[in-house]
Design a protein around this motif. Structure first.
Motif, PDB file in Angstrom:
ATOM      1  N   GLU A   1       0.167  10.712   7.777  1.00 28.88           N
ATOM      2  CA  GLU A   1      -0.772  10.295   6.267  1.00 28.88           C
ATOM      3  C   GLU A   1      -0.998   8.790   6.238  1.00 28.88           C
ATOM      4  O   GLU A   1      -1.627   8.470   7.165  1.00 28.88           O
TER       5      GLU A   1
ATOM      6  N   PHE B   1      -2.074   5.873   2.962  1.00 29.72           N
ATOM      7  CA  PHE B   1      -1.579   5.371   1.764  1.00 29.72           C
ATOM      8  C   PHE B   1      -1.919   5.520   0.769  1.00 29.72           C
ATOM      9  O   PHE B   1      -2.352   6.057   0.410  1.00 29.72           O
ATOM     10  N   ASN B   2      -0.400   5.254  -0.546  1.00 32.20           N
ATOM     11  CA  ASN B   2       0.005   5.688  -1.773  1.00 32.20           C
ATOM     12  C   ASN B   2      -1.317   5.231  -1.891  1.00 32.20           C
ATOM     13  O   ASN B   2      -2.119   6.132  -3.268  1.00 32.20           O
TER      14      ASN B   2
ATOM     15  N   GLN C   1       4.723   6.937  10.035  1.00 31.60           N
ATOM     16  CA  GLN C   1       4.673   7.335   8.781  1.00 31.60           C
ATOM     17  C   GLN C   1       3.177   8.066   9.071  1.00 31.60           C
ATOM     18  O   GLN C   1       2.485   9.064   8.275  1.00 31.60           O
TER      19      GLN C   1
ATOM     20  N   CYS D   1       0.489  -1.005   0.001  1.00 28.53           N
ATOM     21  CA  CYS D   1       0.037  -0.228   0.136  1.00 28.53           C
ATOM     22  C   CYS D   1       0.731   1.324   0.142  1.00 28.53           C
ATOM     23  O   CYS D   1       0.194   2.310  -0.099  1.00 28.53           O
ATOM     24  N   GLN D   2       2.253   1.025   0.804  1.00 27.64           N
ATOM     25  CA  GLN D   2       2.995   2.223   0.499  1.00 27.64           C
ATOM     26  C   GLN D   2       3.690   2.589  -0.787  1.00 27.64           C
ATOM     27  O   GLN D   2       3.436   3.863  -1.497  1.00 27.64           O
ATOM     28  N   GLY D   3       4.961   1.436  -0.798  1.00 28.50           N
ATOM     29  CA  GLY D   3       6.074   2.336  -1.546  1.00 28.50           C
ATOM     30  C   GLY D   3       5.128   1.458  -2.916  1.00 28.50           C
ATOM     31  O   GLY D   3       6.035   1.668  -4.038  1.00 28.50           O
TER      32      GLY D   3
ATOM     33  N   LYS E   1      -4.421   3.656  -3.578  1.00 25.31           N
ATOM     34  CA  LYS E   1      -5.888   3.848  -3.360  1.00 25.31           C
ATOM     35  C   LYS E   1      -6.909   3.013  -2.819  1.00 25.31           C
ATOM     36  O   LYS E   1      -7.526   3.466  -1.538  1.00 25.31           O
TER      37      LYS E   1
ATOM     38  N   GLN F   1      -6.955   2.944   1.241  1.00 22.99           N
ATOM     39  CA  GLN F   1      -6.997   3.485   1.786  1.00 22.99           C
ATOM     40  C   GLN F   1      -9.187   4.135   2.583  1.00 22.99           C
ATOM     41  O   GLN F   1      -8.701   5.789   3.310  1.00 22.99           O
TER      42      GLN F   1
ATOM     43  N   GLU G   1      -2.989  -1.137  -8.078  1.00 24.75           N
ATOM     44  CA  GLU G   1      -3.811   0.285  -8.438  1.00 24.75           C
ATOM     45  C   GLU G   1      -5.055  -0.544  -9.586  1.00 24.75           C
ATOM     46  O   GLU G   1      -6.274   0.088  -9.561  1.00 24.75           O
TER      47      GLU G   1
ATOM     48  N   ASN H   1       3.352  -0.365  -5.550  1.00 17.61           N
ATOM     49  CA  ASN H   1       1.797   0.175  -6.184  1.00 17.61           C
ATOM     50  C   ASN H   1       1.763  -0.611  -6.956  1.00 17.61           C
ATOM     51  O   ASN H   1       1.265  -0.445  -8.129  1.00 17.61           O
TER      52      ASN H   1
END
Length: 271
Positions: free
Chosen positions: A221, A223-224, A216, A185-187, A226, A229, A192, A189
């Motif tokens: 913040e 998570f990157n 983090q 979920c973070q780096g 989507k 999230q 998606e 990805n």
């Protein structure tokens, strides 16, 4: 007006046929887009109706008829699937589960692959595993199917095919969820474009990465990815001081659920 020659008539007919094919292709595409749009809206509304707190009920006797179904849903382990020696072996839930009337139910399948003697996961295993998973969508009161699989990098191609085919097999009214390692979920990805309604980042049993990810999230913040999230997964024995704002909180309990444990979760995380 001059009468068309045979050659001109042939050209006209070919032109009309081509135009008809283009029209039919455009019409079908439009119909598919509308159907896809309706399915997406329906699935979104299905998952949005889930309670804000969902309890994981794992492989043990659980009596959860005391919970308020308006506030709490239940995600129960329905079966465990083993990927072994080119075969798919399924074991159903063997322990009793008692739920309140009207409860929102999520059927969970845990997938485990051989780590020591790893073999190539085949298309036949994809087919067999999808067949096992799709059965969960027809269980009573199930509104969502959740897949719990800690896929390695080499297993992602298999997992992607599995999820695509599973989404096609499940009823449109049944949402599709997966659990996710925090690193996904973070780096990293790769989630998606998966056909899932949510990916639930697991904020427990994280090992050495736990402090890094939790610091983090305390920034704050999100998570990157989507898909990660809207939900989060925690455990009663590993409290999270700074929990990201999520629509759905999944909670694991290493012990049997009790009214006191549920009330403590609702109080601690203000659900």
């Amino acid at each position: 007006m001059r009468k068309p020659t045979r050659q001109r008539r042939r050209v006209l007919l070919v032109g009309l046929a081509g135009a008809s094919l283009i029209f039919l292709a455009a019409f079908r595409f439009q119909q598919q887009e509308r159907a896809h749009s309706r399915a997406t809206v329906f699935k979104s509304s299905t998952i949005s109706r889930l309670p804000a707190t969902i309890l994981w009920a794992w492989e043990r006797p659980e009596k959860l008829d005391f919970v308020d179904p308006q506030k709490i849903g239940v995600a129960f382990l329905a079966k465990t699937i083993y990927l072994r020696d080119g075969r798919t072996v399924s074991r159903p839930r063997l322990q009793p589960l008692t739920l309140p009337k009207g409860a929102s139910v999520v059927a969970v399948a845990r997938i485990e692959s051989e780590r020591a003697n790893r073999t190539t996961l085949s298309s036949e295993q994809v087919k067999q595993t999808v067949a096992e998973l799709s059965e969960l969508g027809s269980l009573p009161n199930v509104v969502m199917v959740q897949v719990d699989f800690d896929a390695t990098t080499s297993e992602r191609k298999f997992y992607r095919k599995l999820l695509v085919q599973l989404r096609e097999k499940l009823p449109q009214s049944t949402a599709l969820s997966i659990t996710a390692l925090a690193s996904w979920c973070q780096g990293d990805n790769w989630l998606e474009d998966l056909p899932v309604d949510e990916a639930v980042p697991m904020l427990f049993r994280m090992g050495v990465e736990r402090e890094q990810f939790l610091s983090q999230l305390a920034a704050p913040e999100t998570f990157n990815a989507k898909p990660c999230q809207a939900s989060a997964g925690i455990s009663t024995d590993e409290p999270v001081a700074q929990l990201p704002h999520v629509q759905r909180l999944y909670v694991f309990n290493p012990d049997v659920w009790s009214p006191e444990a549920v009330n403590e979760i609702l109080k601690t995380y203000q659900r």
